[in-house]
Motif scaffolding. Structure first.
Motif, PDB file in Angstrom:
ATOM      1  N   ALA A  15       0.828  -1.480   0.092  1.00  0.00           N
ATOM      2  CA  ALA A  15      -0.044  -0.028  -0.068  1.00  0.00           C
ATOM      3  C   ALA A  15       0.766   1.274  -0.154  1.00  0.00           C
ATOM      4  O   ALA A  15       0.136   2.406  -0.439  1.00  0.00           O
ATOM      5  N   LEU A  16       1.630   0.606   0.687  1.00  0.00           N
ATOM      6  CA  LEU A  16       3.135   2.355   0.488  1.00  0.00           C
ATOM      7  C   LEU A  16       2.861   2.656  -1.390  1.00  0.00           C
ATOM      8  O   LEU A  16       3.750   3.654  -1.176  1.00  0.00           O
ATOM      9  N   ARG A  17       3.057   1.809  -1.985  1.00  0.00           N
ATOM     10  CA  ARG A  17       3.170   2.521  -3.283  1.00  0.00           C
ATOM     11  C   ARG A  17       1.725   3.464  -4.033  1.00  0.00           C
ATOM     12  O   ARG A  17       2.693   4.497  -4.461  1.00  0.00           O
ATOM     13  N   MET A  18       1.632   3.626  -2.874  1.00  0.00           N
ATOM     14  CA  MET A  18       0.331   4.813  -3.236  1.00  0.00           C
ATOM     15  C   MET A  18       0.880   6.402  -2.769  1.00  0.00           C
ATOM     16  O   MET A  18       0.698   7.034  -3.904  1.00  0.00           O
ATOM     17  N   LEU A  19       1.472   6.161  -1.643  1.00  0.00           N
ATOM     18  CA  LEU A  19       2.240   7.353  -1.387  1.00  0.00           C
ATOM     19  C   LEU A  19       3.411   7.482  -2.134  1.00  0.00           C
ATOM     20  O   LEU A  19       3.745   8.533  -2.710  1.00  0.00           O
ATOM     21  N   ARG A  20       4.271   6.562  -2.909  1.00  0.00           N
ATOM     22  CA  ARG A  20       5.236   6.903  -3.601  1.00  0.00           C
ATOM     23  C   ARG A  20       4.620   7.568  -4.915  1.00  0.00           C
ATOM     24  O   ARG A  20       5.498   7.573  -5.654  1.00  0.00           O
ATOM     25  N   ALA A  21       3.643   7.350  -5.396  1.00  0.00           N
ATOM     26  CA  ALA A  21       3.330   7.282  -6.548  1.00  0.00           C
ATOM     27  C   ALA A  21       2.891   8.847  -6.685  1.00  0.00           C
ATOM     28  O   ALA A  21       3.322   9.539  -7.730  1.00  0.00           O
ATOM     29  N   TYR A  22       2.422   9.385  -5.484  1.00  0.00           N
ATOM     30  CA  TYR A  22       2.035  10.951  -5.139  1.00  0.00           C
ATOM     31  C   TYR A  22       3.733  11.675  -4.710  1.00  0.00           C
ATOM     32  O   TYR A  22       4.008  12.368  -5.141  1.00  0.00           O
ATOM     33  N   ARG A  23       4.436  11.180  -4.355  1.00  0.00           N
ATOM     34  CA  ARG A  23       5.753  11.186  -3.937  1.00  0.00           C
ATOM     35  C   ARG A  23       6.873  11.387  -5.331  1.00  0.00           C
ATOM     36  O   ARG A  23       7.160  12.426  -5.197  1.00  0.00           O
ATOM     37  N   PHE A  24       6.765  10.400  -6.077  1.00  0.00           N
ATOM     38  CA  PHE A  24       6.656  10.605  -7.586  1.00  0.00           C
ATOM     39  C   PHE A  24       6.324  11.955  -8.669  1.00  0.00           C
ATOM     40  O   PHE A  24       7.185  12.839  -9.630  1.00  0.00           O
ATOM     41  N   CYS A  25       5.367  11.984  -8.380  1.00  0.00           N
ATOM     42  CA  CYS A  25       4.507  13.264  -8.764  1.00  0.00           C
ATOM     43  C   CYS A  25       5.206  14.538  -8.000  1.00  0.00           C
ATOM     44  O   CYS A  25       5.555  15.377  -9.052  1.00  0.00           O
ATOM     45  N   ALA A  26       5.565  14.821  -7.395  1.00  0.00           N
ATOM     46  CA  ALA A  26       6.320  15.974  -6.555  1.00  0.00           C
ATOM     47  C   ALA A  26       7.191  16.270  -7.409  1.00  0.00           C
ATOM     48  O   ALA A  26       7.355  17.527  -7.042  1.00  0.00           O
ATOM     49  N   LYS A  27       8.316  15.244  -6.919  1.00  0.00           N
ATOM     50  CA  LYS A  27       9.867  15.284  -6.905  1.00  0.00           C
ATOM     51  C   LYS A  27      10.018  15.529  -8.437  1.00  0.00           C
ATOM     52  O   LYS A  27      10.441  16.436  -8.796  1.00  0.00           O
ATOM     53  N   LEU A  28       9.067  14.729  -9.219  1.00  0.00           N
ATOM     54  CA  LEU A  28       9.562  14.690 -10.894  1.00  0.00           C
ATOM     55  C   LEU A  28       8.568  15.924 -11.561  1.00  0.00           C
ATOM     56  O   LEU A  28       9.300  15.939 -12.484  1.00  0.00           O
TER      57      LEU A  28
ATOM     58  N   HIS B 134       7.737   9.165   5.619  1.00  0.00           N
ATOM     59  CA  HIS B 134       9.160   9.539   5.381  1.00  0.00           C
ATOM     60  C   HIS B 134       8.526  10.111   3.706  1.00  0.00           C
ATOM     61  O   HIS B 134       8.771  11.043   3.597  1.00  0.00           O
ATOM     62  N   GLU B 135       8.106   9.678   3.073  1.00  0.00           N
ATOM     63  CA  GLU B 135       6.398  10.286   2.033  1.00  0.00           C
ATOM     64  C   GLU B 135       6.407  11.119   2.010  1.00  0.00           C
ATOM     65  O   GLU B 135       6.177  12.227   1.234  1.00  0.00           O
ATOM     66  N   LEU B 136       5.292  12.191   3.126  1.00  0.00           N
ATOM     67  CA  LEU B 136       5.070  12.294   3.502  1.00  0.00           C
ATOM     68  C   LEU B 136       6.290  13.825   3.697  1.00  0.00           C
ATOM     69  O   LEU B 136       6.190  14.990   2.963  1.00  0.00           O
ATOM     70  N   LYS B 137       7.159  13.899   4.109  1.00  0.00           N
ATOM     71  CA  LYS B 137       8.316  14.575   4.207  1.00  0.00           C
ATOM     72  C   LYS B 137       9.003  15.016   2.913  1.00  0.00           C
ATOM     73  O   LYS B 137       9.385  15.734   2.693  1.00  0.00           O
ATOM     74  N   GLU B 138       8.931  14.059   1.574  1.00  0.00           N
ATOM     75  CA  GLU B 138       9.276  13.945   0.590  1.00  0.00           C
ATOM     76  C   GLU B 138       8.673  15.737  -0.534  1.00  0.00           C
ATOM     77  O   GLU B 138       8.994  15.936  -0.805  1.00  0.00           O
ATOM     78  N   ILE B 139       7.745  14.694   0.105  1.00  0.00           N
ATOM     79  CA  ILE B 139       6.841  15.446  -0.151  1.00  0.00           C
ATOM     80  C   ILE B 139       6.347  17.220  -0.023  1.00  0.00           C
ATOM     81  O   ILE B 139       6.332  17.947  -0.948  1.00  0.00           O
ATOM     82  N   MET B 140       6.353  17.324   0.856  1.00  0.00           N
ATOM     83  CA  MET B 140       6.816  18.855   1.745  1.00  0.00           C
ATOM     84  C   MET B 140       7.650  18.864   1.050  1.00  0.00           C
ATOM     85  O   MET B 140       7.499  20.599   0.622  1.00  0.00           O
ATOM     86  N   GLU B 141       8.398  18.638   0.902  1.00  0.00           N
ATOM     87  CA  GLU B 141      10.274  19.401   0.556  1.00  0.00           C
ATOM     88  C   GLU B 141       9.919  19.748  -1.128  1.00  0.00           C
ATOM     89  O   GLU B 141      10.792  20.998  -1.008  1.00  0.00           O
TER      90      GLU B 141
END
Length: 308
Positions: free
Chosen positions: A19-32, A61-68
């Protein structure tokens, strides 16, 4: 090439595997800066409840990446984060019909976070939490205008719980609630204001400047009328810099407790009181911060009477 985030194969199957992949999808959108494939977005909405089975450490951890990288992405994640951070969804639903605002609490919050430069994790969390107290205290008057009295105090208490929930560091648990409590303070260009924060609140320069930065970010995410308080912050900063060399801690005094014991009859708690009064006097009269001057003041009859 297409800059689209999608799953390999069936999204439902991938998210049920982890289920973490759902957060990672958003993190990829945010970073890339990529967009998300519509089938992936629909699958995340369908499987959002699975996030409750992911450890809070992995989520944060994922939330922090998105916030930054791009905190605005959080506006699309309220449903996904609802099991662990329901306050975001409530903030989205909390409108602000006021001449000082142009949007709801969530979008105001995310806009404020975008003004945080350079990025600082602790300040980012403080901004993320700073207006969540509005959800509990909101009232609407007969003219349809919204009011949020005491939202900073309520938000500070809520931020304590959120810091524990997200397992943030002890340092963050100490300072984030403080920043939230004072994020709406008024800063005026006078010595009393400096004294309040540096001496009464025992803030060192670093934490005072952190608070000013939060106040500035918050002000800039207001309507044009509300942004005027950002100018007050800038003016106070300049005024503070001009007066930063005043005595602001007991360690900067030209005398210490031993000197007081040797030169006066003061004892016990009176020593600390005397040092505090010398600090206040030296702050407002920096030219008097000498051992001789301060001892003369301590020997003043009215001064001794006050301490006794």
């Amino acid at each position: 090439k297409r800059k689209i985030i999608r799953c390999v194969g069936n999204p439902d199957r991938r998210f049920n595997e982890d289920a973490l992949r759902m957060l990672r999808a958003y993190r990829f959108c945010a970073k890339l800066g990529f967009s998300m494939d519509e089938t992936v977005k629909k699958s995340i909405d369908t499987n959002a409840s699975l996030i409750q089975y992911v450890s809070i450490e992995r989520i944060v951890h994922e939330l922090k990446e998105i916030m930054e990288t791009n905190p605005q992405v959080l506006q699309d994640m309220t449903l996904l984060l609802k099991p662990v951070f329901n306050e975001l969804d409530l903030a989205l639903m909390c409108s602000q019909n006021s001449i000082y605002h142009y949007t709801d609490v969530l979008h105001h919050t995310l806009d404020a976070m975008c003004y945080l430069k350079p990025y600082d994790e602790t300040l980012a969390f403080a901004l993320l939490f700073h207006d969540l107290g509005k959800i509990q205290v909101k009232t609407t008057d007969s003219n349809g205008k919204d009011h949020f009295k005491h939202h900073a105090k309520v938000g500070s208490e809520l931020s304590k719980e959120l810091c524990r929930r997200f397992k943030l560091t002890n340092e963050q648990r100490k300072w984030i609630p403080f920043y939230v409590l004072h994020h709406d303070d008024k800063f005026t260009c006078d010595l009393d204001c400096i004294y309040k924060y540096r001496v009464t609140y025992h803030l060192d320069e670093e934490h005072l400047l952190n608070l000013l930065q939060i106040r500035y970010c918050d002000a800039m995410a207001h309507s044009e009328l509300g942004q005027k308080s950002a100018i007050d912050v800038e003016l106070f900063y300049d005024y503070y810099i001009q007066n930063r060399n005043r005595c602001m801690s007991i360690s900067q005094l030209a005398l210490n407790g031993k000197d007081i014991i040797e030169a006066t009859n003061l004892r016990g708690k009176q020593i600390q009181e005397a040092l505090n009064m010398c600090l206040k006097y030296s702050f407002y009269h920096p030219e008097k911060n000498t051992k001789e001057e301060l001892l003369n003041i301590l020997k003043n009859e009215s001064f001794i009477t006050h301490l006794c």
